[in-house]
Design an enzyme around this catalytic site. Structure first.
Site, PDB file in Angstrom:
ATOM      1  N   ASP A   1      -2.841   4.702  -2.450  1.00  0.00           N
ATOM      2  CA  ASP A   1      -3.832   5.357  -1.599  1.00  0.00           C
ATOM      3  C   ASP A   1      -4.246   6.710  -2.185  1.00  0.00           C
ATOM      4  O   ASP A   1      -3.386   7.506  -2.600  1.00  0.00           O
ATOM      5  CB  ASP A   1      -3.183   5.569  -0.220  1.00  0.00           C
ATOM      6  CG  ASP A   1      -4.163   5.998   0.844  1.00  0.00           C
ATOM      7  OD1 ASP A   1      -5.121   5.248   1.078  1.00  0.00           O
ATOM      8  OD2 ASP A   1      -3.969   7.071   1.432  1.00  0.00           O
TER       9      ASP A   1
ATOM     10  N   ASP B   1       0.859  -1.180   0.000  1.00  0.00           N
ATOM     11  CA  ASP B   1       0.000   0.000   0.000  1.00  0.00           C
ATOM     12  C   ASP B   1       0.898   1.234   0.000  1.00  0.00           C
ATOM     13  O   ASP B   1       1.677   1.441   0.930  1.00  0.00           O
ATOM     14  CB  ASP B   1      -0.823  -0.055   1.298  1.00  0.00           C
ATOM     15  CG  ASP B   1      -2.133   0.659   1.185  1.00  0.00           C
ATOM     16  OD1 ASP B   1      -2.167   1.704   0.522  1.00  0.00           O
ATOM     17  OD2 ASP B   1      -3.113   0.171   1.787  1.00  0.00           O
TER      18      ASP B   1
ATOM     19  N   GLU C   1      -6.574   3.729  -5.515  1.00  0.00           N
ATOM     20  CA  GLU C   1      -7.741   4.018  -4.687  1.00  0.00           C
ATOM     21  C   GLU C   1      -8.145   5.454  -4.974  1.00  0.00           C
ATOM     22  O   GLU C   1      -7.353   6.380  -4.815  1.00  0.00           O
ATOM     23  CB  GLU C   1      -7.423   3.856  -3.207  1.00  0.00           C
ATOM     24  CG  GLU C   1      -8.689   3.891  -2.379  1.00  0.00           C
ATOM     25  CD  GLU C   1      -8.569   4.710  -1.120  1.00  0.00           C
ATOM     26  OE1 GLU C   1      -9.405   4.535  -0.237  1.00  0.00           O
ATOM     27  OE2 GLU C   1      -7.663   5.560  -1.019  1.00  0.00           O
TER      28      GLU C   1
ATOM     29  N   HIS D   1     -10.871  -2.085   4.738  1.00  0.00           N
ATOM     30  CA  HIS D   1     -10.599  -1.620   6.106  1.00  0.00           C
ATOM     31  C   HIS D   1     -11.294  -0.296   6.430  1.00  0.00           C
ATOM     32  O   HIS D   1     -11.238   0.159   7.561  1.00  0.00           O
ATOM     33  CB  HIS D   1      -9.096  -1.473   6.285  1.00  0.00           C
ATOM     34  CG  HIS D   1      -8.526  -0.411   5.396  1.00  0.00           C
ATOM     35  ND1 HIS D   1      -8.507  -0.550   4.015  1.00  0.00           N
ATOM     36  CD2 HIS D   1      -8.033   0.810   5.658  1.00  0.00           C
ATOM     37  CE1 HIS D   1      -7.998   0.554   3.493  1.00  0.00           C
ATOM     38  NE2 HIS D   1      -7.703   1.390   4.457  1.00  0.00           N
ATOM     39  N   ASP D   2     -11.901   0.350   5.424  1.00  0.00           N
ATOM     40  CA  ASP D   2     -12.584   1.634   5.644  1.00  0.00           C
ATOM     41  C   ASP D   2     -14.096   1.494   5.654  1.00  0.00           C
ATOM     42  O   ASP D   2     -14.809   2.486   5.813  1.00  0.00           O
ATOM     43  CB  ASP D   2     -12.246   2.627   4.514  1.00  0.00           C
ATOM     44  CG  ASP D   2     -10.808   3.079   4.538  1.00  0.00           C
ATOM     45  OD1 ASP D   2     -10.187   3.047   5.613  1.00  0.00           O
ATOM     46  OD2 ASP D   2     -10.306   3.474   3.465  1.00  0.00           O
TER      47      ASP D   2
END
Ligand code: TEU
Length: 549
Positions: free
Chosen positions: A196, A95, A248, A322-323
């Site tokens: 990200d 990431d 993302e 995870h969000d």
């Protein structure tokens, strides 16, 4: 290499498995469970950031891009992980948090110390007048997006937490640093990269948002973002033919996604977008929760699937990360039909055109945390939201309900391996509470039951590898106006696939021209029958296959 038959499994390392008994997950904990992931059949593991960080935003506040945070282990542990993954034909996806660094990062520290070279790595601006920030943009975690630095009488931009300072991508030295970081991890055997909030890196000026919104029109899909990505591609991950990349993207438009992930764009292989995960936001506000809008969800899937395929661009397929809250609690029925609705959601997403992602625990039916006191929460966004929503006049009860529905901590409770005290995540009190429902929902139970959700996911992954139509088939929406069913067709010249999903706990029916030369590839009830006048039971879902020759 084609990525079209690949499936990615996401691990939030802090919550997967704690091998050294400190209540925090670690690399050795992951190694201990690689056989489990091999059994599931996945190709990549995407790890949330494991690099050095003060941890104000779960590692998305990076203080050193090249060193692992000791809470996760050493570089030797990582090399062992890499070898053990390779033995099982699993690749590693890292990431890359490149929109901002932690304010603890050496670059930011040098900037604060007054070094002009590093000051230009960040975005410092004069305020409008004493005590007033340069513009009215809001941080995504609440409050102004600027923080004052007295020594300079200037403010720095932070689109996220105050400890996450935005990088200045107009500076070529910053862009070179990013290339070097990717190449550092490529040399260590990392083949996959998730970037990200990568569509926020190019800012379109620094004017006030005239609509008094949060300012996103000034930094979303900004003027140089495609140029920066092509440059990054050319000098780093694009040199690796085996790799898989995903951006993302926050609030990106379809046209920009075509550019980010088109097969001929030389930017990224694929994109994560979140439009389909805002269908339970009332008035587009995350903390104003409503029942999900099924018609909107369908429309979004259909528009994005057909829009991207038309231009050979590729989406990531996912319900969870995870969000996000857990999909079973959000779109399924965790109480009355956990198995049926869990399997239906899995089928609906895995048979689409794109790259499926499974978020740890999704494959065993993990649910939202159902925390009922503020002290259970850990996430910076949730803790900020609590204060802000109360200030805005929401009642305490409604604030707690909003957190229960949409807090990111719903996804971050420890992986449930079995029914023992800490679910075998750890033998120590974990950093965030284990969901008490681990007495029933856990890996051990799933592996012992041939009808479990785990084996349904295993089969979906195997089907993707076996059938070209799942990898590459054209997506065609079906039953577009049906109020309960999400259905679509995938087809190539030789093959056809029909996917039918009842999204509700009530029975329903449909009519489609289906003959009996279809086979059932997968379903969530034992005795599925095929008929043109179809009848579906609660959350019933199946996939029909037909070879044309
Ligand atoms: O998230 C980007 C983002 O805009 C949102 O999904 C955000 O997490 C928030 O929930 C909006 O309500 C990425 C990471 O996935 C997230 O974990 C980080 O906190 C964020 O970037 C900052 O790096």
């Amino acid at each position: 290499m084609s990525f079209k038959d690949k499936v990615v499994y996401q691990i939030y390392p802090k919550s997967f498995c704690d091998a050294n008994g400190d209540g925090l997950g670690d690399i050795q904990g992951v190694i201990a469970h690689l056989d489990y992931l091999e059994k599931l059949g996945i190709d990549y593991i995407w790890f949330n950031p494991m690099t050095v960080s003060p941890g104000n935003d779960g590692g998305y506040d990076v203080a050193d891009y090249r060193a692992l945070d000791p809470i996760y282990g050493t570089m030797e542990d990582f090399e062992e992980l890499s070898r053990e993954c390779a033995k099982r034909h699993i690749s590693i996806m890292f990431d890359m948090v490149f929109n901002h660094t932690s304010t603890h990062h050496e670059w930011f520290q040098q900037a604060l110390a007054g070094d002009p070279y590093y000051k230009d790595y960040y975005i410092f601006k004069k305020g409008k007048s004493p005590g007033i920030p340069p513009n009215n943009w809001q941080s995504k975690f609440g409050g102004p997006a600027w923080e004052y630095v007295e020594a300079f009488d200037e403010w720095y931009l932070h689109l996220f937490d105050v400890t996450q300072a935005d990088l200045n991508w107009t500076n070529p030295h910053v862009r070179k640093e990013m290339q070097d970081i990717i190449n550092f991890w490529r040399d260590k055997g990392v083949h996959g990269f998730r970037f990200d909030v990568i569509n926020l890196i190019s800012k379109r000026g620094f004017d006030d948002d005239p609509n008094n919104f949060d300012g996103r029109q000034f930094y979303t899909d900004g003027p140089h973002v495609h140029e920066y990505l092509k440059e990054l591609n050319t000098h780093s991950f694009g040199l690796d033919e085996e790799g898989l990349t995903v951006g993302e993207l926050s609030a990106a438009t379809i046209n920009n996604c075509i550019e980010y992930s088109g097969e001929d764009s030389h930017e990224l292989n694929s994109v994560f977008t979140f439009h389909h995960l805002k269908v339970d936001y009332k008035d587009k506000k995350k903390w104003h929760v409503q029942d999900f809008d099924f018609a909107e969800l369908k429309e979004l899937f259909n528009t994005w699937q057909t829009g991207l395929q038309k231009h050979k661009a590729w989406p990531a397929l996912f319900w969870n990360c995870h969000d996000q809250p857990r999909s079973l609690s959000r779109f399924g029925d965790e109480k009355n039909y956990p198995l049926e609705s869990g399997k239906m959601l899995a089928t609906a997403i895995h048979m689409m055109r794109g790259i499926p992602y499974i978020y740890m625990g999704e494959e065993i039916g993990m649910t939202n945390a159902h925390f009922n006191q503020l002290s259970d929460y850990r996430d910076v966004e949730s803790l900020n939201a609590y204060k802000i929503l109360l200030e805005e006049g929401m009642s305490e009860e409604d604030v707690m309900k909003a957190l229960q529905a949409h807090s990111r901590d719903n996804a971050r409770t420890p992986m449930q391996w079995d029914d023992t005290k800490y679910a075998s995540f750890s033998d120590h009190q974990p950093w965030i509470n284990v969901n008490p429902n681990h007495d029933q929902i856990n890996v051990k139970e799933n592996l012992e039951d041939p009808n479990s959700l785990f084996y349904h996911y295993q089969k979906l992954i195997a089907l993707r590898k076996q059938y070209q139509v799942i990898q590459e088939g054209r997506y065609v929406p079906l039953l577009e106006d049906h109020p309960q069913i999400f259905a679509y067709k995938r087809e190539t010249d030789q093959e056809e696939l029909i996917v039918i999903n009842n999204f509700y706990g009530q029975e329903t029916s449909f009519s489609l021209p289906l003959s009996d030369d279809y086979d059932i590839l997968i379903s969530n009830y034992k005795d599925t029958t095929i008929s043109s006048e179809g009848h579906l039971r609660p959350y019933e879902s199946y996939v029909l296959y037909h070879r044309k020759d």
